[in-house]
Motif scaffolding. Sequence first.
Motif, PDB file in Angstrom:
ATOM      1  N   ASN A 140      -6.566   7.601   7.568  1.00 19.80           N
ATOM      2  CA  ASN A 140      -5.347   7.562   6.761  1.00 19.80           C
ATOM      3  C   ASN A 140      -5.420   6.542   5.636  1.00 19.80           C
ATOM      4  O   ASN A 140      -4.536   6.496   4.788  1.00 19.80           O
ATOM      5  CB  ASN A 140      -4.138   7.245   7.648  1.00 19.80           C
ATOM      6  CG  ASN A 140      -3.847   8.349   8.635  1.00 19.80           C
ATOM      7  OD1 ASN A 140      -3.986   9.527   8.313  1.00 19.80           O
ATOM      8  ND2 ASN A 140      -3.458   7.980   9.848  1.00 19.80           N
ATOM      9  N   GLY A 141      -6.468   5.719   5.642  1.00 19.89           N
ATOM     10  CA  GLY A 141      -6.612   4.706   4.611  1.00 19.89           C
ATOM     11  C   GLY A 141      -6.711   3.319   5.209  1.00 19.89           C
ATOM     12  O   GLY A 141      -6.705   3.136   6.428  1.00 19.89           O
ATOM     13  N   ASP A 142      -6.834   2.328   4.341  1.00 24.25           N
ATOM     14  CA  ASP A 142      -6.840   0.941   4.790  1.00 24.25           C
ATOM     15  C   ASP A 142      -5.426   0.532   5.169  1.00 24.25           C
ATOM     16  O   ASP A 142      -4.444   1.113   4.710  1.00 24.25           O
ATOM     17  CB  ASP A 142      -7.352   0.027   3.676  1.00 24.25           C
ATOM     18  CG  ASP A 142      -8.835   0.238   3.406  1.00 24.25           C
ATOM     19  OD1 ASP A 142      -9.499   0.852   4.264  1.00 24.25           O
ATOM     20  OD2 ASP A 142      -9.309  -0.206   2.349  1.00 24.25           O
ATOM     21  N   GLY A 143      -5.339  -0.504   6.004  1.00 21.24           N
ATOM     22  CA  GLY A 143      -4.008  -0.931   6.397  1.00 21.24           C
ATOM     23  C   GLY A 143      -4.006  -2.290   7.053  1.00 21.24           C
ATOM     24  O   GLY A 143      -5.048  -2.924   7.233  1.00 21.24           O
ATOM     25  N   VAL A 144      -2.815  -2.723   7.391  1.00 18.34           N
ATOM     26  CA  VAL A 144      -2.629  -3.954   8.146  1.00 18.34           C
ATOM     27  C   VAL A 144      -1.562  -3.686   9.192  1.00 18.34           C
ATOM     28  O   VAL A 144      -0.576  -2.988   8.932  1.00 18.34           O
ATOM     29  CB  VAL A 144      -2.214  -5.128   7.226  1.00 18.34           C
ATOM     30  CG1 VAL A 144      -0.903  -4.825   6.513  1.00 18.34           C
ATOM     31  CG2 VAL A 144      -2.103  -6.424   8.015  1.00 18.34           C
ATOM     32  N   GLY A 160      -2.449   2.717   3.228  1.00 11.41           N
ATOM     33  CA  GLY A 160      -2.560   3.548   2.036  1.00 11.41           C
ATOM     34  C   GLY A 160      -3.949   3.439   1.443  1.00 11.41           C
ATOM     35  O   GLY A 160      -4.821   2.751   1.983  1.00 11.41           O
ATOM     36  N   PRO A 161      -4.206   4.084   0.320  1.00 12.05           N
ATOM     37  CA  PRO A 161      -5.505   3.984  -0.345  1.00 12.05           C
ATOM     38  C   PRO A 161      -5.810   2.531  -0.712  1.00 12.05           C
ATOM     39  O   PRO A 161      -4.892   1.753  -0.995  1.00 12.05           O
ATOM     40  CB  PRO A 161      -5.331   4.854  -1.595  1.00 12.05           C
ATOM     41  CG  PRO A 161      -4.218   5.795  -1.247  1.00 12.05           C
ATOM     42  CD  PRO A 161      -3.296   5.016  -0.371  1.00 12.05           C
ATOM     43  N   PRO A 162      -7.083   2.141  -0.701  1.00 16.42           N
ATOM     44  CA  PRO A 162      -7.448   0.734  -0.946  1.00 16.42           C
ATOM     45  C   PRO A 162      -6.862   0.137  -2.218  1.00 16.42           C
ATOM     46  O   PRO A 162      -6.319  -0.975  -2.191  1.00 16.42           O
ATOM     47  CB  PRO A 162      -8.980   0.784  -1.004  1.00 16.42           C
ATOM     48  CG  PRO A 162      -9.345   1.961  -0.159  1.00 16.42           C
ATOM     49  CD  PRO A 162      -8.260   2.967  -0.383  1.00 16.42           C
TER      50      PRO A 162
END
Length: 218
Positions: free
Chosen positions: A170-174, A191-193
Amino acid sequence: MNTNQGQGVPVTQIHAATHKHRVPPEHRVLGLDRRTFPPALFVVAVFIIMIFVIPRVDAAIDLEDPVLAGEQLAISDRIVFTPATGWNVEDGFRVTDDGRRHGDATISDSGVSFEISTDTFDGTPDALLDQVEKVTSRTDDPTFRVDGNRTTLTTLTGETGVAQPYGSVNGDGVVAAFVLDGTGLKIAAYGPPAQMTAANDAIQTMIASIRTVEGNNS
């Protein structure tokens, strides 16, 4: 005696009947009567509007619910946070005078989603984050993988939590966790990087705005 009786219609009359209803050459385009084009095009236009245009307009109207400056969302009857101005509220309840509606919240902007959900929890933020990561990787997103060290977060009111970056399809995240008076908060932003980098300050500000109130979202 009538010699034509029983002999049928003369050939010349048959030819005349055959050509009687033919479209004049000046009204034909590729063998079609161009006089029928406007009604047909009108029907096609109405079909396109009904099937494609109107649903898209309705969807756009339904999804547009931007956050106004100073608005807060109620996560519980005693926990609120301030979403970034201009982000779109996909799910959640604004703090109102009656203070009766609250629940999980999801807001988004430019491809980045920010989610907060709650549940009862008596442990530490670290223990909650362990649980969140384990459950997420096993059920919600099998591609979920933590990607970095945990860091300590502190809200403007002094509440302490922990956060850790992760990656998935799903993308990068925290993902972050707080425990406030027996209520565990799971926070995820992804979301996208490139978009995540651009939204970093807004995400940190929203997390820092989490606070408890006296009750009824006051």
